[in-house]
Design an enzyme around this catalytic site. Structure first.
Site, PDB file in Angstrom:
ATOM      1  N   ASP A   8       0.862  -1.195   0.000  1.00  0.00           N
ATOM      2  CA  ASP A   8       0.000   0.000   0.000  1.00  0.00           C
ATOM      3  C   ASP A   8       0.896   1.242   0.000  1.00  0.00           C
ATOM      4  O   ASP A   8       1.764   1.386   0.861  1.00  0.00           O
ATOM      5  CB  ASP A   8      -0.898  -0.031   1.247  1.00  0.00           C
ATOM      6  N   ASP A 103      -3.926   2.257  -5.091  1.00  0.00           N
ATOM      7  CA  ASP A 103      -2.600   2.283  -4.449  1.00  0.00           C
ATOM      8  C   ASP A 103      -2.322   1.040  -3.599  1.00  0.00           C
ATOM      9  O   ASP A 103      -1.423   1.055  -2.783  1.00  0.00           O
ATOM     10  CB  ASP A 103      -2.447   3.554  -3.604  1.00  0.00           C
ATOM     11  N   GLU A 104      -3.070  -0.022  -3.840  1.00  0.00           N
ATOM     12  CA  GLU A 104      -3.031  -1.132  -2.894  1.00  0.00           C
ATOM     13  C   GLU A 104      -3.273  -2.457  -3.617  1.00  0.00           C
ATOM     14  O   GLU A 104      -4.157  -2.536  -4.473  1.00  0.00           O
ATOM     15  CB  GLU A 104      -4.150  -0.852  -1.893  1.00  0.00           C
TER      16      GLU A 104
END
Ligand code: DCP
Ligand code: MG
Length: 373
Positions: A8, A103-104
């Site tokens: 992340d 983002d993960e």
């Protein structure tokens, strides 16, 4: 045994802004809508978080807590572009990547470990590549199951690295607060506190019958998670669970007739997508972004599966019209259909409500739309 990484990025939108504008580096950055427009914080740089600012907070409150904060308007196109670079680096390590949002992602690194590399070395290498090739910092949790790695990546942010060795999962989780477990929200945590259960360790000690009574259908899955033994695979194939269509407007729209015509167009577009893919769905979702960037979804489930234009139009309009308020304008509008299947005999229908827009921006990632802003 599986080896998994949960990765992340740190303060993602704010980090991209700091990267693109070096004057912002090291400064408190607030990404989101303007306070005078009742905007909210999408994210804040870690410098701003020291003042108690966090995602989803009204920008007005954020500015109050952190008056020196620099407000930046989100640039979703740029974030999607950076996300693409990051995901490509993940996929270079393993093709088994399950993105959860921009983002993960979960990465299944079992094959890499079996090829002779240590999980710690793999994680360090991944963090280094992300830093060198994108300029962003990544926090990583490493372990043998998804729930442990997800908690791990969050524990040591920013630039975090937490490795949980095989066999240490339960011990690692035991002292942590129950609300850290994926699937335990504030309400469930409150109910658990009333039972005297504060930590994951206390939860894991409860007998199975207690889990069954307390959690019903979710008992087994939550018990496995509490013990650090969940067996969820990393799902690489994003089996189409929803189809959607959205547009961002050049000028925000508040006019009812105009909104109605956009909803109709989006509904027709989704109906055609369903037809082309030979799918029918029951759950209709609208995604709305207000002028101040607040984004939310509303959904409703039809009594039957369909790919016909009219019921989708109708359901979407019902959802949107409930959100109309004098003076309220919309920046983005999307219509989606999920919960695919065929109609079975009454009583056989398993009402699985799949989260269509599980994470807000996942929607942006997987649907093509006109340029933001
Ligand atoms: N986001 C948003 N609204 C929220 C939460 C997040 O718009 N309520 C956006 C902005 C974030 C991005 O999604 O930059 C990623 O979300 P994260 O929860 O991973 O938050 P960050 O990456 O910003 O911070 P960190 O992961 O370091 O806690
Ligand atoms: Mg993040």
């Amino acid at each position: 045994m599986r080896h998994i990484i949960h990765a992340d990025l740190d303060a993602f939108y704010a980090a991209v802004e700091q990267l693109d504008n070096p004057e912002l580096a090291g400064k408190p950055v607030l990404v989101g809508g303007r306070p005078e427009n009742r905007g909210v914080v999408a994210t804040a740089s870690y410098e701003a978080r020291e003042f108690g600012v966090h995602s989803a907070m009204p920008m007005r409150t954020a500015v109050h807590r952190c008056p020196q904060g620099i407000i930046v308007t989100p640039r979703f196109t740029r974030y999607r572009e950076m996300s693409g670079k990051v995901m490509a680096i993940f996929r270079d390590l393993t093709h088994m990547v399950e993105p959860l949002s921009l983002d993960e992602a979960y990465l299944d690194i079992t094959a890499v470990v079996e090829g002779g590399q240590q999980p710690l070395a793999i994680a360090l290498d991944l963090k280094r590549r992300i830093a060198e090739e994108t300029g962003l910092t990544l926090s990583v949790g490493v372990g043998t199951c998804k729930s442990v790695t997800k908690i791990g990546s969050d524990l040591d942010k920013p630039d975090g690295l937490v490795v949980v060795q095989p066999g240490d999962e339960a011990e690692f989780l035991a002292p942590l607060a129950v609300n850290k477990l994926y699937g335990i929200g504030p309400k469930t945590a409150e109910r658990l506190h009333r039972e005297g259960i504060e930590t994951i360790g206390q939860l894991a000690q409860q007998p199975l019958e207690w889990f069954a009574k307390f959690f019903g259908q979710r008992a087994i899955s939550l018990r496995d998670k509490a013990m650090g033994q969940d067996d969820e695979a990393v799902h690489t194939e994003r089996a189409a669970k929803s189809l959607s269509s959205e547009s961002t407007f050049v000028n925000d729209i508040g006019d009812e007739a105009e909104l109605r015509s956009v909803v109709d167009r989006k509904a027709v577009d989704v109906a055609h997508q369903l037809e082309r893919k030979n799918l029918k769905g029951r759950t209709v979702t609208v995604k709305l972004r207000l002028a101040d960037f607040t984004t939310f979804t509303r959904q409703s489930t039809l009594p039957y599966h369909t790919n016909a234009e009219e019921p989708i139009k109708e359901a979407a309009w019902r959802l949107l019209s409930a959100e109309l308020e004098p003076g309220r304008t919309f920046r983005l509008l999307g219509v989606g259909v999920s919960n695919f299947g065929e109609d079975l005999e009454a009583g056989d229908i398993e009402d699985r409500q799949l989260p269509l827009f599980a994470v807000d921006d996942a929607f942006d990632t997987f649907t093509a739309g006109p340029e933001d802003k």
